[in-house]
Design a protein around this motif. Structure first.
Motif, PDB file in Angstrom:
ATOM      1  N   LEU A   6       0.876  -1.023   0.103  1.00 29.02           N
ATOM      2  CA  LEU A   6      -0.018  -0.145   0.048  1.00 29.02           C
ATOM      3  C   LEU A   6       1.155   1.175   0.170  1.00 29.02           C
ATOM      4  N   PHE A   7       0.307   2.220  -0.870  1.00 28.66           N
ATOM      5  CA  PHE A   7       1.492   3.497  -0.889  1.00 28.66           C
ATOM      6  C   PHE A   7       0.430   4.645  -1.175  1.00 28.66           C
ATOM      7  N   SER A   8       0.973   5.761  -0.913  1.00 26.14           N
ATOM      8  CA  SER A   8       0.328   7.103  -1.135  1.00 26.14           C
ATOM      9  C   SER A   8       1.464   7.783  -1.814  1.00 26.14           C
ATOM     10  N   SER A  25      -9.433  17.807  -6.802  1.00 26.17           N
ATOM     11  CA  SER A  25      -8.358  18.271  -7.390  1.00 26.17           C
ATOM     12  C   SER A  25      -7.669  17.712  -8.800  1.00 26.17           C
ATOM     13  N   GLY A  26      -8.542  16.603  -8.808  1.00 27.68           N
ATOM     14  CA  GLY A  26      -8.220  15.865 -10.116  1.00 27.68           C
ATOM     15  C   GLY A  26      -6.724  15.156 -10.056  1.00 27.68           C
ATOM     16  N   ARG A  27      -6.031  15.447  -8.872  1.00 24.54           N
ATOM     17  CA  ARG A  27      -4.851  14.654  -8.548  1.00 24.54           C
ATOM     18  C   ARG A  27      -4.714  13.208  -8.613  1.00 24.54           C
ATOM     19  N   TRP A  28      -3.822  12.386  -8.801  1.00 21.67           N
ATOM     20  CA  TRP A  28      -3.504  11.251  -8.813  1.00 21.67           C
ATOM     21  C   TRP A  28      -2.668  10.457  -7.801  1.00 21.67           C
ATOM     22  N   ARG A  29      -3.043   9.466  -7.225  1.00 25.09           N
ATOM     23  CA  ARG A  29      -1.792   8.959  -6.312  1.00 25.09           C
ATOM     24  C   ARG A  29      -1.702   7.225  -6.664  1.00 25.09           C
ATOM     25  N   LEU A  30      -0.845   6.691  -6.246  1.00 26.24           N
ATOM     26  CA  LEU A  30      -0.573   5.377  -6.332  1.00 26.24           C
ATOM     27  C   LEU A  30      -0.756   4.919  -4.951  1.00 26.24           C
ATOM     28  N   LEU A  31      -1.754   3.731  -4.997  1.00 28.21           N
ATOM     29  CA  LEU A  31      -2.378   3.249  -3.939  1.00 28.21           C
ATOM     30  C   LEU A  31      -1.902   1.684  -3.573  1.00 28.21           C
ATOM     31  N   SER A  45       4.201 -10.947 -19.286  1.00 24.37           N
ATOM     32  CA  SER A  45       3.874 -10.869 -17.990  1.00 24.37           C
ATOM     33  C   SER A  45       4.819 -10.251 -17.238  1.00 24.37           C
ATOM     34  N   ASN A  46       6.429 -10.530 -17.514  1.00 24.48           N
ATOM     35  CA  ASN A  46       7.591 -10.114 -16.940  1.00 24.48           C
ATOM     36  C   ASN A  46       7.630  -8.520 -17.146  1.00 24.48           C
ATOM     37  N   GLY A  47       7.226  -7.955 -18.101  1.00 23.37           N
ATOM     38  CA  GLY A  47       7.143  -6.576 -18.473  1.00 23.37           C
ATOM     39  C   GLY A  47       6.159  -5.785 -18.180  1.00 23.37           C
ATOM     40  N   THR A  48       5.105  -6.182 -17.549  1.00 18.22           N
ATOM     41  CA  THR A  48       3.894  -5.651 -17.402  1.00 18.22           C
ATOM     42  C   THR A  48       3.806  -5.419 -15.617  1.00 18.22           C
ATOM     43  N   ILE A  49       3.540  -4.290 -15.239  1.00 18.13           N
ATOM     44  CA  ILE A  49       3.175  -3.811 -14.037  1.00 18.13           C
ATOM     45  C   ILE A  49       1.582  -3.443 -13.669  1.00 18.13           C
ATOM     46  N   THR A  50       1.173  -4.042 -12.369  1.00 20.33           N
ATOM     47  CA  THR A  50      -0.340  -3.853 -12.288  1.00 20.33           C
ATOM     48  C   THR A  50      -0.197  -2.680 -10.966  1.00 20.33           C
ATOM     49  N   LEU A  51      -1.090  -1.690 -11.065  1.00 22.96           N
ATOM     50  CA  LEU A  51      -1.015  -0.709 -10.062  1.00 22.96           C
ATOM     51  C   LEU A  51      -2.455  -0.157  -9.750  1.00 22.96           C
ATOM     52  N   ASP A  52      -2.905  -0.139  -9.025  1.00 18.76           N
ATOM     53  CA  ASP A  52      -4.182   0.686  -8.158  1.00 18.76           C
ATOM     54  C   ASP A  52      -4.020   1.977  -8.168  1.00 18.76           C
ATOM     55  N   LEU A  53      -4.406   2.763  -8.891  1.00 19.55           N
ATOM     56  CA  LEU A  53      -4.450   4.498  -8.797  1.00 19.55           C
ATOM     57  C   LEU A  53      -5.545   5.023  -8.190  1.00 19.55           C
ATOM     58  N   VAL A  54      -5.505   6.002  -7.249  1.00 15.87           N
ATOM     59  CA  VAL A  54      -6.653   6.740  -7.035  1.00 15.87           C
ATOM     60  C   VAL A  54      -6.881   8.060  -7.515  1.00 15.87           C
ATOM     61  N   ARG A  55      -7.984   8.560  -7.709  1.00 16.21           N
ATOM     62  CA  ARG A  55      -8.010  10.164  -8.318  1.00 16.21           C
ATOM     63  C   ARG A  55      -9.001  10.768  -7.424  1.00 16.21           C
ATOM     64  N   HIS A  56      -8.266  11.793  -7.000  1.00 16.09           N
ATOM     65  CA  HIS A  56      -9.145  12.823  -5.879  1.00 16.09           C
ATOM     66  C   HIS A  56     -10.010  13.656  -6.949  1.00 16.09           C
ATOM     67  N   VAL A  57     -11.335  13.667  -6.418  1.00 19.05           N
ATOM     68  CA  VAL A  57     -12.371  14.104  -7.444  1.00 19.05           C
ATOM     69  C   VAL A  57     -12.351  15.587  -7.250  1.00 19.05           C
TER      70      VAL A  57
END
Length: 114
Positions: free
Chosen positions: A3-5, A91-97, A77-89
């Protein structure tokens, strides 16, 4: 998985769907159809009060699961990264979750970790 922010830059299509993500100095391309959902957040822990007229952005997080590929990487599959991103409604800013999988790291033997 972790988990990140962490702030990330996201370029979206005209419909608001992530198309490219800049993370840690690398511009990644979204390789598959991203998935979007909403999760409830504990706004009362982050806000002192709910402003009049606030709605979806206060109660829910908009989360996107994206599969990314770095420039020059083959679509495997080795070259692919799966991330969950969250968008702040607001401000429109994005964060890595969350990071679901990442480039392989050097294996650590059990006695090295101690």
């Amino acid at each position: 998985m972790g988990l990140f922010s962490e702030s990330v830059e996201v370029i979206c299509t005209d419909t608001g769907q992530p198309q490219q993500v800049q993370w840690k100095g690398t511009q990644y391309t979204v390789t598959n159809e991203p998935v979007r959902w909403y999760e409830r957040r504990q706004w009362w822990l982050e806000e002192s009060r709910a402003p009049l007229g606030s709605g979806a952005g206060l109660v829910d997080h908009e989360i996107w699961r994206v599969q990314l590929q770095a420039p020059g990487e083959k679509e495997t599959s080795n070259g692919t990264i799966t991330l969950d991103l969250v968008r702040h409604v607001g401000s429109g800013r994005w964060r890595l979750l969350r990071i679901h999988d990442a480039a392989p790291a050097r294996a650590v033997e059990p006695d090295e970790a101690a």
